[in-house]
Design a protein around this motif. Structure first.
Motif, PDB file in Angstrom:
ATOM      1  N   VAL A  26       6.322 -60.438  33.286  1.00 11.20           N
ATOM      2  CA  VAL A  26       6.715 -61.752  33.835  1.00 11.20           C
ATOM      3  C   VAL A  26       7.312 -62.631  32.480  1.00 11.20           C
ATOM      4  O   VAL A  26       6.748 -62.443  31.538  1.00 11.20           O
ATOM      5  CB  VAL A  26       5.500 -62.845  34.180  1.00 11.20           C
ATOM      6  CG1 VAL A  26       5.795 -64.289  34.400  1.00 11.20           C
ATOM      7  CG2 VAL A  26       5.065 -62.295  35.431  1.00 11.20           C
ATOM      8  N   ARG A  27       8.466 -63.454  32.755  1.00 13.33           N
ATOM      9  CA  ARG A  27       8.998 -64.049  31.782  1.00 13.33           C
ATOM     10  C   ARG A  27       8.758 -65.545  32.132  1.00 13.33           C
ATOM     11  O   ARG A  27       9.141 -66.098  33.400  1.00 13.33           O
ATOM     12  CB  ARG A  27      10.609 -63.607  31.425  1.00 13.33           C
ATOM     13  CG  ARG A  27      11.032 -64.738  30.638  1.00 13.33           C
ATOM     14  CD  ARG A  27      12.745 -64.411  30.786  1.00 13.33           C
ATOM     15  NE  ARG A  27      13.453 -65.279  29.703  1.00 13.33           N
ATOM     16  CZ  ARG A  27      13.835 -66.497  29.927  1.00 13.33           C
ATOM     17  NH1 ARG A  27      13.823 -66.793  31.263  1.00 13.33           N
ATOM     18  NH2 ARG A  27      14.502 -67.084  29.166  1.00 13.33           N
ATOM     19  N   MET A  28       8.383 -66.460  31.162  1.00 15.52           N
ATOM     20  CA  MET A  28       8.185 -67.759  31.312  1.00 15.52           C
ATOM     21  C   MET A  28       8.353 -68.623  30.362  1.00 15.52           C
ATOM     22  O   MET A  28       8.484 -68.117  29.231  1.00 15.52           O
ATOM     23  CB  MET A  28       6.581 -67.954  31.622  1.00 15.52           C
ATOM     24  CG  MET A  28       5.598 -67.215  30.910  1.00 15.52           C
ATOM     25  SD  MET A  28       4.368 -67.955  30.506  1.00 15.52           S
ATOM     26  CE  MET A  28       4.140 -69.575  31.331  1.00 15.52           C
ATOM     27  N   TYR A  33       6.042 -63.688  27.522  1.00 15.18           N
ATOM     28  CA  TYR A  33       5.977 -62.385  28.160  1.00 15.18           C
ATOM     29  C   TYR A  33       4.803 -61.805  28.346  1.00 15.18           C
ATOM     30  O   TYR A  33       3.884 -61.614  27.195  1.00 15.18           O
ATOM     31  CB  TYR A  33       7.030 -61.310  27.434  1.00 15.18           C
ATOM     32  CG  TYR A  33       8.366 -61.856  27.091  1.00 15.18           C
ATOM     33  CD1 TYR A  33       9.623 -62.044  28.085  1.00 15.18           C
ATOM     34  CD2 TYR A  33       8.575 -62.799  25.947  1.00 15.18           C
ATOM     35  CE1 TYR A  33      10.516 -62.568  27.634  1.00 15.18           C
ATOM     36  CE2 TYR A  33       9.834 -63.210  25.557  1.00 15.18           C
ATOM     37  CZ  TYR A  33      10.896 -63.078  26.536  1.00 15.18           C
ATOM     38  OH  TYR A  33      12.180 -63.646  26.122  1.00 15.18           O
ATOM     39  N   GLN A  92       7.689 -78.460  39.712  1.00 14.39           N
ATOM     40  CA  GLN A  92       7.656 -78.218  40.993  1.00 14.39           C
ATOM     41  C   GLN A  92       5.921 -77.947  41.505  1.00 14.39           C
ATOM     42  O   GLN A  92       5.910 -77.456  42.556  1.00 14.39           O
ATOM     43  CB  GLN A  92       8.221 -76.925  41.344  1.00 14.39           C
ATOM     44  CG  GLN A  92       7.855 -75.455  40.547  1.00 14.39           C
ATOM     45  CD  GLN A  92       8.584 -75.481  39.151  1.00 14.39           C
ATOM     46  OE1 GLN A  92       8.736 -76.350  38.222  1.00 14.39           O
ATOM     47  NE2 GLN A  92       8.895 -74.208  38.896  1.00 14.39           N
ATOM     48  N   GLU A 122       9.271 -72.964  33.632  1.00 21.89           N
ATOM     49  CA  GLU A 122       9.860 -71.885  34.676  1.00 21.89           C
ATOM     50  C   GLU A 122       8.873 -70.660  34.500  1.00 21.89           C
ATOM     51  O   GLU A 122       8.387 -70.416  33.251  1.00 21.89           O
ATOM     52  CB  GLU A 122      11.188 -71.587  34.150  1.00 21.89           C
ATOM     53  CG  GLU A 122      11.966 -70.381  34.843  1.00 21.89           C
ATOM     54  CD  GLU A 122      13.458 -69.936  34.445  1.00 21.89           C
ATOM     55  OE1 GLU A 122      13.776 -68.895  34.794  1.00 21.89           O
ATOM     56  OE2 GLU A 122      13.536 -70.823  33.335  1.00 21.89           O
ATOM     57  N   ILE A 123       8.790 -69.827  35.518  1.00 22.74           N
ATOM     58  CA  ILE A 123       8.216 -68.693  35.908  1.00 22.74           C
ATOM     59  C   ILE A 123       8.875 -67.785  36.507  1.00 22.74           C
ATOM     60  O   ILE A 123       9.462 -68.096  37.572  1.00 22.74           O
ATOM     61  CB  ILE A 123       6.596 -68.763  36.286  1.00 22.74           C
ATOM     62  CG1 ILE A 123       5.842 -69.543  35.506  1.00 22.74           C
ATOM     63  CG2 ILE A 123       6.125 -67.349  36.489  1.00 22.74           C
ATOM     64  CD1 ILE A 123       4.306 -69.675  36.280  1.00 22.74           C
ATOM     65  N   LYS A 124       9.323 -66.500  35.950  1.00 23.66           N
ATOM     66  CA  LYS A 124      10.036 -65.453  36.755  1.00 23.66           C
ATOM     67  C   LYS A 124       9.720 -64.106  36.577  1.00 23.66           C
ATOM     68  O   LYS A 124       9.367 -63.742  35.540  1.00 23.66           O
ATOM     69  CB  LYS A 124      11.473 -65.880  36.050  1.00 23.66           C
ATOM     70  CG  LYS A 124      12.604 -64.890  36.777  1.00 23.66           C
ATOM     71  CD  LYS A 124      14.076 -65.043  36.003  1.00 23.66           C
ATOM     72  CE  LYS A 124      15.031 -64.257  36.962  1.00 23.66           C
ATOM     73  NZ  LYS A 124      16.482 -64.189  36.138  1.00 23.66           N
ATOM     74  N   ARG A 125       9.439 -63.534  37.616  1.00 23.70           N
ATOM     75  CA  ARG A 125       9.298 -61.891  37.418  1.00 23.70           C
ATOM     76  C   ARG A 125      10.459 -61.147  37.179  1.00 23.70           C
ATOM     77  O   ARG A 125      11.548 -61.380  37.638  1.00 23.70           O
ATOM     78  CB  ARG A 125       8.833 -61.400  38.834  1.00 23.70           C
ATOM     79  CG  ARG A 125       7.060 -61.821  39.152  1.00 23.70           C
ATOM     80  CD  ARG A 125       6.811 -60.904  40.355  1.00 23.70           C
ATOM     81  NE  ARG A 125       7.458 -61.531  41.540  1.00 23.70           N
ATOM     82  CZ  ARG A 125       7.319 -60.850  42.632  1.00 23.70           C
ATOM     83  NH1 ARG A 125       6.143 -59.902  42.941  1.00 23.70           N
ATOM     84  NH2 ARG A 125       7.774 -61.527  43.710  1.00 23.70           N
ATOM     85  N   GLU A 126      10.310 -60.231  36.211  1.00 24.97           N
ATOM     86  CA  GLU A 126      11.386 -59.328  35.803  1.00 24.97           C
ATOM     87  C   GLU A 126      10.916 -58.363  35.035  1.00 24.97           C
ATOM     88  O   GLU A 126       9.714 -58.244  34.484  1.00 24.97           O
ATOM     89  CB  GLU A 126      12.536 -60.166  34.872  1.00 24.97           C
ATOM     90  CG  GLU A 126      12.056 -60.727  33.890  1.00 24.97           C
ATOM     91  CD  GLU A 126      13.087 -61.489  32.868  1.00 24.97           C
ATOM     92  OE1 GLU A 126      12.972 -61.246  31.768  1.00 24.97           O
ATOM     93  OE2 GLU A 126      13.850 -62.174  33.509  1.00 24.97           O
TER      94      GLU A 126
END
Length: 258
Positions: free
Chosen positions: A22-24, A42, A145, A232-236
């Protein structure tokens, strides 16, 4: 060492499924030095990295639970410091020896002088994190959000934090995904009892906040000192090199006297 405290409060990373990276991203503002920055975190199962970038700073810290070590990296100087579990043991021993020496020296002073020095040093040699009592003061407040509960953190009668949290399910997080953060806490616990590198409360308990913090505002003597806010939180898939020392960086010696 100032930015280490930012790291203890900054969002260090969240994992949605086992073995997924996870990148945030979070914003950080230091009201005391009037400086703003971006933090990028990360996390994987047994590795954590946190990048801190401001106008003056470009650094990163990496914790490797699999290797039981911690790296602090200065990207401007292209240098790094390594702290191993053995180093932590040495620092703890050195600190204990220093405290014992100070106590022996104080015994030889006249009572009035000893009392004056003890008052001056009060609170400056503690190795425990002060206990913060949290109480819920708001619900259904929106932070970016996420719909959040709001808590105030008190040390005695003094407000030291405001924390907005959201439920684990709303942010796609399972408490067990944060196991590496517990490992980091254990790694540093020899030096400071009760330290937490990202304040997560996985169970509802009296005097604690519950959930995942998405905004934290810190106070000192009634004045705002800093604000952290998750953006922001994004799976990668995370590159393995994120959790390694960059090529060409020079290792600086960690000064620990035996």
């Amino acid at each position: 060492m100032r930015y280490l405290s930012f790291i203890f409060l900054g969002v260090f990373g969240l994992s949605f499924i086992l073995n997924a990276g996870v990148r945030m991203v979070s914003d950080y503002e230091d009201y005391e030095v009037k400086e703003k920055g971006t933090h990028i975190g990360y996390i994987e199962k047994d590795k954590m990295r946190y990048d801190v970038k401001t106008e003056k700073t470009d650094m990163a810290v990496i914790f490797r639970a699999d290797k039981e070590l911690f790296w602090s990296i200065d990207n401007k100087k292209k240098t790094y410091i390594e702290i191993t579990k053995r180093d932590m043991e040495k620092m703890k021993k050195k600190m204990e020896e220093g405290m014992e020496m100070m106590e022996e020296q104080l015994k030889n002073l006249p009572p009035e002088q000893r009392k004056k020095i003890e008052e001056m040093m009060k609170g400056k040699t503690k190795t425990e994190v002060p206990k913060i009592i949290y109480k819920k003061v708001g619900t259904s407040e929106k932070v970016n959000q996420w719909v959040c509960d709001k808590y105030e953190g008190l040390e005695g009668k003094n407000k030291v934090e405001e924390v907005w949290t959201t439920d684990f399910s709303k942010i796609g997080l399972k408490p067990e995904d944060l196991k590496v953060m517990e490992e980091m806490g254990k790694f540093f616990s020899q030096m400071m009892k009760g330290v937490s590198f990202y304040k997560i409360q996985t169970e509802k308990k009296e005097d604690k906040f519950f959930g995942v913090p998405v905004r934290i505002i810190g106070y000192d003597e009634g004045e705002k000192k800093f604000k952290m806010e998750l953006k922001e939180i994004k799976r990668e898939n995370l590159a393995p090199t994120l959790f390694e020392i960059p090529k060409g960086y020079k290792k600086e010696k960690l000064e620990i006297e035996e």
